[in-house]
Design a protein around this motif. Sequence first.
Motif, mmCIF file in Angstrom:
data_model
loop_
_atom_site.group_PDB
_atom_site.id
_atom_site.type_symbol
_atom_site.label_atom_id
_atom_site.label_comp_id
_atom_site.label_asym_id
_atom_site.label_seq_id
_atom_site.Cartn_x
_atom_site.Cartn_y
_atom_site.Cartn_z
ATOM 1 N N ALA A 21 -48.701 -9.972 42.456
ATOM 2 C CA ALA A 21 -48.508 -10.325 41.049
ATOM 3 C C ALA A 21 -49.836 -10.560 40.341
ATOM 4 O O ALA A 21 -50.023 -10.132 39.191
ATOM 5 C CB ALA A 21 -47.620 -11.564 40.927
ATOM 6 N N ASP A 22 -50.768 -11.222 41.011
ATOM 7 C CA ASP A 22 -52.078 -11.476 40.397
ATOM 8 C C ASP A 22 -52.799 -10.168 40.091
ATOM 9 O O ASP A 22 -53.433 -10.024 39.039
ATOM 10 C CB ASP A 22 -52.940 -12.334 41.317
ATOM 11 N N GLU A 25 -51.004 -8.461 37.137
ATOM 12 C CA GLU A 25 -51.269 -9.200 35.896
ATOM 13 C C GLU A 25 -52.683 -8.941 35.385
ATOM 14 O O GLU A 25 -52.915 -8.897 34.178
ATOM 15 C CB GLU A 25 -51.053 -10.695 36.106
ATOM 16 N N SER A 26 -53.631 -8.750 36.303
ATOM 17 C CA SER A 26 -55.000 -8.485 35.863
ATOM 18 C C SER A 26 -55.121 -7.102 35.224
ATOM 19 O O SER A 26 -56.001 -6.870 34.392
ATOM 20 C CB SER A 26 -55.988 -8.616 37.027
ATOM 21 N N SER A 29 -53.553 -7.422 31.725
ATOM 22 C CA SER A 29 -54.418 -8.195 30.835
ATOM 23 C C SER A 29 -55.611 -7.384 30.325
ATOM 24 O O SER A 29 -56.463 -7.927 29.598
ATOM 25 C CB SER A 29 -54.934 -9.445 31.558
ATOM 26 N N TYR A 55 -41.824 -5.323 37.180
ATOM 27 C CA TYR A 55 -42.724 -5.023 36.063
ATOM 28 C C TYR A 55 -42.347 -3.678 35.445
ATOM 29 O O TYR A 55 -42.319 -2.649 36.132
ATOM 30 C CB TYR A 55 -44.171 -4.984 36.539
#
Length: 236
Positions: A21-22, A25-26, A29, A55
């Motif tokens: 997930a990290d 998400e990066s 972003s 997602y």
Amino acid sequence: MEYLPLVSVIIAVKNGEHRLADAIESVLSQTYEDYEIIVVDGKSTDNTEKFAKSYERVRYIWQAGQGLADAWNLGIEAAKGEFIAFLDHDDVWTPNKLSLQVDYLINNPTIQYAIAKFRFILEPECPIPLGFKKDLLDKDIVGPIPGTLIVRKSLLNSIGKFNTDLVIASDVDWFARAKDENIPMAVIPEVFLYKRVHTQNLSSNAEINNQELLQILKQSVNRQRRAKIKKDAIQQ
């Protein structure tokens, strides 16, 4: 209207439910918005598939084969983008990574790929893996590694993808081949990647890694020798 080429972001993962997930998400972003995310799942037995498919912007691919090189190659074959970027499922990008690298390649059309700097970050409560140099945690490192790379897909088609015979060092082999063929490249001197250090890192297997690095070095020396012989023959 400004030209914004599509970037295909390839994330290879296996049993990465705690960190995937990290990474995603990066990407989400990023200040650059014209990208696709391709998650290639190497037969995970945890909730990786569920997390990836949650997602909307992720295109999920189940890997029938095995190995990191095979996963990257699957992603490349599925990619629709003019540019290709790679992110390990346990690493994260800075938000300006794609925008600055894409802008550089657009403005420098002869450059075929670009890399940047990265910084190691130690996983909380994780001991430093055997063989890892502690002082690397305090440095910004110029990284010829997939996580800092952005490359024109046309180059991957011309010099070849990743060597699936290699377990760990297929990326080192690819960069060596590109260097030996004198492919124009650039280093953008900014940190775009934070690379997690933990006990599950694939590169922590020192014995296999060293064997493959020695093999790659020998192949590189042979390529350079053949190139010199060919150059000398042309000049005669």
